[in-house]
Design an enzyme around this catalytic site. Structure first.
Site, PDB file in Angstrom:
ATOM      1  N   ASP A  34      39.883  80.614 -30.134  1.00 32.77           N
ATOM      2  CA  ASP A  34      38.920  80.380 -31.215  1.00 32.77           C
ATOM      3  C   ASP A  34      39.487  80.633 -32.605  1.00 32.77           C
ATOM      4  O   ASP A  34      38.738  80.599 -33.593  1.00 32.77           O
ATOM      5  CB  ASP A  34      37.668  81.247 -30.997  1.00 32.77           C
ATOM      6  N   ASP A  46      34.982  72.816 -26.608  1.00 39.53           N
ATOM      7  CA  ASP A  46      34.927  73.448 -27.932  1.00 39.53           C
ATOM      8  C   ASP A  46      36.315  73.544 -28.578  1.00 39.53           C
ATOM      9  O   ASP A  46      36.464  73.565 -29.799  1.00 39.53           O
ATOM     10  CB  ASP A  46      34.380  74.888 -27.841  1.00 39.53           C
TER      11      ASP A  46
HETATM   12  N1  GLY Z   1      32.305  77.905 -28.879  1.00 40.57           N
HETATM   13  C1  GLY Z   1      31.265  78.574 -28.245  1.00 40.57           C
HETATM   14  C2  GLY Z   1      29.945  77.943 -28.359  1.00 40.57           C
HETATM   15  O1  GLY Z   1      29.801  76.850 -28.807  1.00 40.57           O
HETATM   16  O2  GLY Z   1      29.005  78.562 -27.955  1.00 40.57           O
END
Ligand code: GLY
Length: 782
Positions: free
Chosen positions: A119, A177
């Site tokens: 992330d 994601d």
């Molecule tokens: N990237 C985590 C979410 O979208 O919850």
């Protein structure tokens, strides 16, 4: 006025609340929505910023159970609130926002050392990335660099993907994601002119296309890869309704991710992917009319299921961008969808009332319904993408000039030129450039490298001639000037592996000429920057091409322009080769109304544009400069060139296509060479607003380059007109020839404040006419 009617502040407040609610609920203009939404975002964000300013290390996550919920740098959402502040600062230029943006950005900094999460893009790019974009603070760049290198620790070249999580049940999980984290890699490649990062991003994006998507272009949430076979061993969800379901935020990440990847790479595969995802999302029967999706498209409780406003924010921001990148007739639909989403999110149903929700902006997000975490709450990323979407839409709507179009042109031009120039500068052009052609003549192959080089330089030269400076564009130019100067040395150095062939075949005459045309267009930034030895070698090479006898056609202008370059750079030239073609065109081959024959016969093709007008005008200008009598013909030629440009502008259809006519159609928009050149030389007729040429050409460039298979996987052009169509090419066409398309970019040699770029956008002639506007008549010149 109203204030005067209500001396009592309280009454005024009641009145204004009363009237503002129905106004928002009804159709306000989109401008009003944007301003209203941004104002609310500012007020709310200040509340939040003030609330946490003295709580060191703390950043907001959500507002749940009447309480502000916070996190530290190491949570995946840490970068969003600083990002909101940067976006608001960009919009209002208020130093208070900048101060807070800096404060909260600094709190995210330790994330740069993390290696246990994918992330980092979210965390660092939304905070430090936005901050760097707006301030150029070098420390921010250091942070991004360190973070990116740690992100790369999670890259597995064998699997072709960056690992998302560490979880026991999965060998190598990658979630959709993760597409969002690629933007930071693309940025790094841009910033440091180092393709290592973007190559990782591209590979990850390609692997994800292969494995994450279903036939209907919905996406799985998690794909886990078998580290031995490299194949997916599990297709799962972690946050969605079910493994097979379409979790809304995941779909939104995919949409945003591929739109962004197309913006960064212009690889049409990504545009296609973004379109397909977009199409799935908006044509789905379970997308509500107000366009805010349920948290999962497949929750059986629909229509009673929860909505996820954060997914709507992400989609809106992505759709706005997609509407600008997609030249197809879907573009207005993407934009309309985004506007509808922003209208809904800005309504009292979704927009937090002033002073409530702890300072968050958008209500009704769903973080993780499966684990009953963050259900029906505001979410910091929902806020971030809402504000980003508003700012993007505002820029789009208020875009007064072609400045952002200029950025698009530069991106497209450099994308095409980069493989040629980088390889030439590295001495690897012959090694790496493919030879796609219907011909397998080995001499043609040998000639093809000079084709790529001459034509690329011919198109990029005017832009380079603007020189380097401290702006982002000026620095980019410095990079390309350097590549060309280094590359040309290799091109003519007898010892270089990329020493190019200027003889032994007729073809090199053509491309020695395009190279001459290019260098004439950049005397300061190219010619003067070549070292003496390189200049000497190049002069010898041009002279070598004198052994080649031109055909009695447009070819006669090739020796002319080579001699013009020799005249300009050395003072010595072969008068016969300089003048012969000029005489033929002037005295024998003109057919009327700006059209020359290609030789004694007329050809209905683009050679008047590809070669004849630009080269005639250029050669005559050089002759005039050197006081040669043949330059008397220049005013007549310029008038013809100008008329020809007028005709070409009319050939751009309302959709940004143009007639598929004549030889060499594979030169794509290089067919607009004469129009682009007329714009550069300020030869457009006064009735033509330069902005209509800009807008028309932008639509052509966007349309043609967005066709799938225009580029191969290493970024080289493929033979074709709209994609890969080798049967549309003549025997003499090959990979190298295609770089004549670069000629369309000549107007980039005009500075950004030239009317060509600075005038507000306007419709070009055909677009106006087909919209019912009276464009008057069109007459021949005599
Ligand atoms: N990237 C985590 C979410 O979208 O919850």
């Amino acid at each position: 006025m109203i204030m005067k009617l209500f001396n009592n502040k309280f009454l005024y407040l009641i009145f204004s609340i009363f009237i503002s609610i129905p106004i928002i609920a009804q159709e306000e203009s989109i401008n009003q929505i944007i301003e209203y939404g941004l104002k609310r975002a500012e007020n709310q964000s200040l509340i939040l910023a003030q609330e946490l300013k003295n709580r060191e290390h703390v950043l907001p996550r959500t507002y749940e159970n009447n309480k502000l919920q916070t996190i530290h740098y190491d949570h995946w959402v840490s970068g969003f609130f600083p990002g909101v502040l940067w976006l608001l600062y960009e919009n209002n230029q208020d130093t208070q926002f900048r101060k807070y943006a800096e404060l909260y950005t600094a709190r995210v900094e330790p994330a740069k050392q993390m290696t246990n999460t994918h992330d980092l893009g979210f965390m660092l790019y939304c905070s430090f990335g936005q901050g760097y974009r707006l301030t150029r603070n070098p420390h921010y760049l250091d942070v991004i660099k360190e973070g990116t290198n740690n992100l790369l620790a999670r890259w597995n070249p064998k699997l072709g993907v960056i690992k998302s999580w560490e979880r026991k049940q999965w060998q190598y999980p990658v979630i959709i994601d993760n597409m969002m984290n690629l933007e930071m890699l693309c940025f790094m490649s841009q910033e440091f002119s180092d393709r290592t990062y973007i190559k990782v991003a591209e590979t990850h994006a390609q692997t994800t296309i292969k494995n994450h998507f279903r036939a209907d272009y919905s996406t799985y949430h998690v794909i886990s890869y078998d580290t031995i076979t490299g194949m997916p061993h599990a297709k799962k969800t972690a946050q969605g309704y079910a493994d097979h379901s379409s979790w809304s935020r995941g779909q939104a990440w995919g949409l945003y991710g591929y739109t962004m990847m197309y913006r960064e790479t212009l690889n049409p595969i990504y545009l296609e992917q973004a379109r397909k995802i977009g199409n799935f999302l908006i044509s789905h029967p379970r997308l509500p009319k107000d366009k805010v999706p349920y948290w999962d498209y497949d929750d059986p409780q629909i229509p009673n299921a929860k909505r996820d406003a954060s997914a709507a924010s992400i989609m809106a921001s992505a759709f706005i961008e997609l509407s600008q990148l997609d030249p197809s007739d879907m573009a207005p639909i993407w934009l309309e969808t985004a506007q509808k989403q922003l209208r809904t999110l800005s309504s009292p149903e979704y927009l937090a009332e002033a002073g409530t929700m702890g300072g968050f902006i958008i209500k009704h997000g769903v973080g993780d319904l499966r684990s009953k975490n963050e259900v029906d709450v505001p979410l910091t990323y929902g806020d971030y993408y809402y504000v980003e979407a508003l700012v993007r839409l505002k820029k789009l709507i208020s875009r007064p000039t072609g400045i952002s179009e200029r950025e698009i042109w530069i991106k497209k031009m450099t994308r095409i030129a980069t493989p040629v120039l980088e390889n030439l500068a590295a001495g690897t052009l012959k090694k790496n450039m493919p030879f796609e052609s219907l011909s397998n003549d080995s001499l043609r192959r040998k000639a093809s490298y000079l084709e790529a080089v001459g034509r690329t330089i011919c198109g990029i030269a005017p832009w380079l001639e603007l020189g380097s400076d401290n702006t982002k564009e000026g620095k980019l130019r410095a990079h390309y000037i350097n590549l060309v100067v280094k590359g040309l040395r290799n091109a003519v150095n007898p010892k270089s592996p990329d020493n190019l062939m200027f003889n032994n075949h007729s073809q090199p005459l053509v491309d020695a000429a395009f190279l001459a045309e290019g260098i004439l267009r950049a005397p300061t930034q190219i010619w003067k920057k070549l070292d003496n030895q390189t200049q000497k070698w190049l002069i010898e090479k041009w002279k070598e091409s004198r052994n080649i006898k031109p055909f009695e056609s447009n070819w006669l202008l090739f020796p002319s322009i080579i001699e013009a370059a020799l005249l300009e750079f050395t003072g010595e030239y072969d008068a016969k080769r300089l003048n012969y073609g000029i005489g033929r065109f002037r005295d024998e081959w003109y057919k009327g109304d700006a059209w020359y024959g290609d030789g004694k016969d007329f050809h209905l093709d683009y050679y008047n544009s590809l070669v004849i007008h630009p080269m005639l005008t250029e050669v005559l200008r050089i002759m005039k400069k050197h006081g040669l009598p043949e330059a008397d013909f220049l005013p007549i030629q310029e008038k013809r060139h100008s008329r020809f440009a007028e005709q070409m502008e009319r050939m751009i259809s309302p959709e940004g296509s143009y007639p598929v006519i004549g030889r060499s159609i594979a030169y794509r928009f290089g067919s607009f060479h004469a129009l682009a050149d007329a714009a550069l030389l300020h030869l457009l007729p006064v009735e033509i607003n330069p902005a209509q040429v800009r807008c028309g050409l932008t639509s052509v460039i966007q349309r043609q380059l967005s066709r799938p298979n225009t580029f191969d996987s290493a970024g080289w052009l493929r033979v074709g007109y709209a994609g890969s169509q080798i049967q549309m090419s003549e025997e003499y066409i090959n990979t190298g020839s295609l770089y004549l398309c670069m000629a369309v970019f000549l107007p980039l040699g005009l500075p950004a404040d030239d009317a060509f770029w600075a005038n507000p956008s306007v419709e070009w002639t055909a677009l106006k006419a087909w919209n019912g506007i009276d464009v008057g008549t069109d007459h021949a010149i005599h």
